[in-house]
Design a protein around this motif. Structure first.
Motif, PDB file in Angstrom:
ATOM      1  N   VAL A  47      35.524  52.558  45.270  1.00 21.66           N
ATOM      2  CA  VAL A  47      35.238  51.176  44.884  1.00 21.66           C
ATOM      3  C   VAL A  47      35.249  51.067  43.367  1.00 21.66           C
ATOM      4  CG1 VAL A  47      33.573  49.285  44.992  1.00 21.66           C
ATOM      5  CG2 VAL A  47      33.885  50.818  46.970  1.00 21.66           C
ATOM      6  N   ILE A  48      35.998  50.060  42.858  1.00 22.42           N
ATOM      7  CA  ILE A  48      36.033  49.751  41.429  1.00 22.42           C
ATOM      8  C   ILE A  48      35.270  48.451  41.205  1.00 22.42           C
ATOM      9  CG2 ILE A  48      37.517  49.162  39.477  1.00 22.42           C
ATOM     10  CD1 ILE A  48      39.695  50.856  40.730  1.00 22.42           C
ATOM     11  N   ASP A  49      34.376  48.451  40.226  1.00 25.02           N
ATOM     12  CA  ASP A  49      33.578  47.247  39.962  1.00 25.02           C
ATOM     13  C   ASP A  49      34.490  46.065  39.675  1.00 25.02           C
ATOM     14  OD1 ASP A  49      31.263  48.609  40.301  1.00 25.02           O
ATOM     15  OD2 ASP A  49      30.970  49.076  38.163  1.00 25.02           O
ATOM     16  N   SER A  50      34.212  44.963  40.342  1.00 25.24           N
ATOM     17  CA  SER A  50      35.005  43.738  40.160  1.00 25.24           C
ATOM     18  C   SER A  50      34.121  42.647  39.572  1.00 25.24           C
ATOM     19  CB  SER A  50      35.578  43.274  41.494  1.00 25.24           C
ATOM     20  OG  SER A  50      36.361  44.297  42.068  1.00 25.24           O
ATOM     21  N   ASN A  51      34.725  41.784  38.745  1.00 20.25           N
ATOM     22  CA  ASN A  51      33.970  40.675  38.139  1.00 20.25           C
ATOM     23  C   ASN A  51      34.922  39.530  37.847  1.00 20.25           C
ATOM     24  OD1 ASN A  51      35.335  41.488  35.744  1.00 20.25           O
ATOM     25  ND2 ASN A  51      33.639  42.900  35.251  1.00 20.25           N
ATOM     26  N   ASN A  52      34.337  38.413  37.389  1.00 19.65           N
ATOM     27  CA  ASN A  52      35.113  37.232  37.021  1.00 19.65           C
ATOM     28  C   ASN A  52      36.002  36.742  38.155  1.00 19.65           C
ATOM     29  OD1 ASN A  52      34.011  37.291  34.411  1.00 19.65           O
ATOM     30  ND2 ASN A  52      35.622  38.719  33.702  1.00 19.65           N
ATOM     31  N   GLY A  53      35.507  36.940  39.381  1.00 18.92           N
ATOM     32  CA  GLY A  53      36.244  36.412  40.529  1.00 18.92           C
ATOM     33  C   GLY A  53      37.475  37.191  40.907  1.00 18.92           C
ATOM     34  N   THR A  54      37.667  38.373  40.342  1.00 21.07           N
ATOM     35  CA  THR A  54      38.821  39.203  40.708  1.00 21.07           C
ATOM     36  C   THR A  54      38.340  40.454  41.440  1.00 21.07           C
ATOM     37  OG1 THR A  54      38.770  40.405  38.609  1.00 21.07           O
ATOM     38  CG2 THR A  54      40.108  38.386  38.708  1.00 21.07           C
ATOM     39  N   TYR A  55      39.240  41.032  42.172  1.00 21.35           N
ATOM     40  CA  TYR A  55      38.928  42.272  42.911  1.00 21.35           C
ATOM     41  C   TYR A  55      40.032  43.282  42.661  1.00 21.35           C
ATOM     42  CZ  TYR A  55      37.889  45.524  46.661  1.00 21.35           C
ATOM     43  OH  TYR A  55      37.600  46.661  47.372  1.00 21.35           O
ATOM     44  N   SER A  56      39.626  44.486  42.317  1.00 20.25           N
ATOM     45  CA  SER A  56      40.585  45.572  42.107  1.00 20.25           C
ATOM     46  C   SER A  56      40.426  46.596  43.225  1.00 20.25           C
ATOM     47  CB  SER A  56      40.361  46.245  40.748  1.00 20.25           C
ATOM     48  OG  SER A  56      40.617  45.333  39.701  1.00 20.25           O
ATOM     49  N   ALA A  57      41.518  46.940  43.830  1.00 19.04           N
ATOM     50  CA  ALA A  57      41.489  47.930  44.916  1.00 19.04           C
ATOM     51  C   ALA A  57      41.241  49.327  44.360  1.00 19.04           C
ATOM     52  CB  ALA A  57      42.801  47.889  45.682  1.00 19.04           C
ATOM     53  N   GLY A  58      40.276  50.044  44.957  1.00 24.31           N
ATOM     54  CA  GLY A  58      39.973  51.403  44.505  1.00 24.31           C
ATOM     55  C   GLY A  58      40.779  52.462  45.229  1.00 24.31           C
ATOM     56  N   GLY A  59      41.226  52.129  46.422  1.00 23.58           N
ATOM     57  CA  GLY A  59      42.012  53.090  47.185  1.00 23.58           C
ATOM     58  C   GLY A  59      41.152  54.004  48.043  1.00 23.58           C
ATOM     59  N   VAL A  60      41.685  55.147  48.366  1.00 18.81           N
ATOM     60  CA  VAL A  60      41.037  56.073  49.289  1.00 18.81           C
ATOM     61  C   VAL A  60      41.273  57.499  48.815  1.00 18.81           C
ATOM     62  CG1 VAL A  60      43.065  56.259  50.790  1.00 18.81           C
ATOM     63  CG2 VAL A  60      40.788  56.694  51.740  1.00 18.81           C
TER      64      VAL A  60
END
Length: 442
Positions: A47-60
């Motif tokens: 999990v990558i921290d997301s902010n400002n209404g965006t989401y970044s995929a962390g992967g597996v």
């Protein structure tokens, strides 16, 4: 950028499923490998921290784990040196190369099964070069106290099929009936002779000759003496008298014919005088190889020597010991004792194979040929007698089959294939989106 993170997530998904596919391939390839422990792949999200209404995929990411504590089914075989552990524990083994170095410092490895055969030196080893380790027994077949938290006492199990063995005679049970009529005044006074075979310390057959001479009444009309003089001589030392005793039998209504008194005449010529224990009925004589305990019966005991009727009859003569014989076969019992069988009917313990137990079997380091080495994650080991403590027992004439479930692996293979296709589709979609983004400037 979230589009780039999607691409990275898809790539990590492909890599993770490639690792899962590798574990499945390994499991299926070893579905017929004795003692193989299957490997599983576990997926963990990143999990990558997301902010400002965006989401970044962390992967597996993926981790693999070999399920060493998962047993396989046992398969019956025709060889007594095919071994498998039933329950918890491992067989101690080492590599043939370590044994051949002859430095006496074999590294202990662990295995749950093995098809062991003797090589040209009599060492029990598998075709893949694994050598079985055990504690050597003493000459009397007992296992000395070896350290349990160290492999220092273990050595390669070596079977010498040309080995000879014999057991000296240490105990004789003498059941003989002497004729009561011979101790009467009109008795013949004839000396009765009874030869008894025994085996010395070198497995040679020797003869213990026992003579019984009746004591006759002094005059006609005197009652029977019920007394015999018993002498024992040894063929191994011609002319030497081992024992010289007077045996007196009871003539009461309740104990008639049983031993009443045993008196030493002092006629023995051996360096160590014979002794008689009236409580146990044991007469101890000393031959060249050591003492022999002869059970002639306690006072009032009707199962030992008796004086009844008019017949001389050796009713029950038993002895231990055996002549020298050849080793014919080797077996290993459930407690790990290596038993050598000889053609003279005796069985002798030559080794004991302990079972190795650790707190975390899945923390062992996996090596070639279904062997494992201890690690910090596995914890320290302890050597148990098979069947004691937390360990199971050792099953001979058996091998442990692979722990792989082929049907389950094929199902996982389908799921992995679908997951790979899906991740590839993600990468394809991200590529198309990036292509459209670059086309905005045109």
């Amino acid at each position: 950028m979230t589009i780039s993170s999607s691409l990275n997530a898809g790539v990590s998904g492909l890599a993770a499923n490639a690792s899962a596919l590798a574990t499945i391939s390994d499991n299926i390839a070893n579905s017929s490998t004795y003692g193989y422990k299957r490997v599983v792949a576990d997926f963990h999200s990143m999990v990558i921290d997301s902010n400002n209404g965006t989401y970044s995929a962390g992967g597996v990411r993926v981790t693999t784990n070999r399920l060493i504590d998962e047993p396989g089914a046992l398969l019956s075989t025709s060889s007594s040196t095919d071994l498998a552990v039933r329950g918890r524990g491992f067989l101690p083994v080492t590599t043939e190369s370590d044994v051949r170095t002859e430095n006496g410092d074999e590294k202990m490895l662990l295995a749950t099964t093995g098809s062991f055969r003797t090589d040209e030196d009599g060492i029990l080893r598998t075709e893949s070069g694994l050598v079985l380790l055990g504690w050597p027994a003493s000459a009397d077949g007992t296992i000395p106290d070896y350290p349990r938290d160290s492999s220092d006492g273990l050595e390669p199990v070596q079977i010498n099929m040309n080995q000879f063995a014999g057991e000296p005679t240490e105990n004789i049970s003498l059941g003989v009936n002497l004729p009561a009529t011979e101790t009467e005044f009109d008795g013949t006074g004839e000396t009765l002779t009874l030869p008894i075979e025994y085996f010395d310390n070198l497995g040679r057959s020797q003869t213990l000759t026992v003579t019984f001479s009746p004591t006759l009444p002094a005059a006609a009309g005197d009652p029977a003496t019920n007394t015999w003089t018993m002498q024992m001589t040894d063929s191994a030392s011609t002319g030497e008298v081992l024992a010289d005793f007077d045996l007196t039998f009871a003539d009461s209504r309740t104990a008639g014919g049983t031993l009443f008194n045993v008196a030493d005449n002092g006629g023995a010529t051996t360096a160590t005088a014979p002794t008689f224990d009236s409580t146990t009925g044991i007469l101890t004589v000393h031959v060249a190889g050591g003492p022999i305990e002869i059970d002639i019966g306690a006072y009032g005991d009707a199962t030992g020597m008796t004086q009844l009727s008019d017949s001389f009859a050796p009713t029950a003569i038993f002895k231990d010991g055996s002549p020298v014989g050849n080793m014919t076969s080797v077996e290993i019992d459930a407690n790990g004792y290596v038993l050598a069988n000889f053609d003279i009917g005796i069985t002798r313990v030559v080794y004991q194979i302990p079972l190795v137990d650790l707190p975390n079997a899945n923390g062992l380091d996996a090596l070639d040929n279904q062997t494992y080495a201890t690690s910090e994650q596995s914890g320290s080991f302890f050597l148990w007698n098979a069947g004691d403590g937390p360990t199971g027992d050792i099953v001979s004439y058996a091998l442990e089959e692979s722990a792989t479930d082929v049907a389950g692996e094929l199902t996982d293979l389908i799921q992995t294939q679908r997951a790979c296709s899906s991740n590839a589709k993600v990468i394809q979609t991200v590529d198309e989106m990036l292509q459209e983004t670059t086309n905005i400037k045109r």
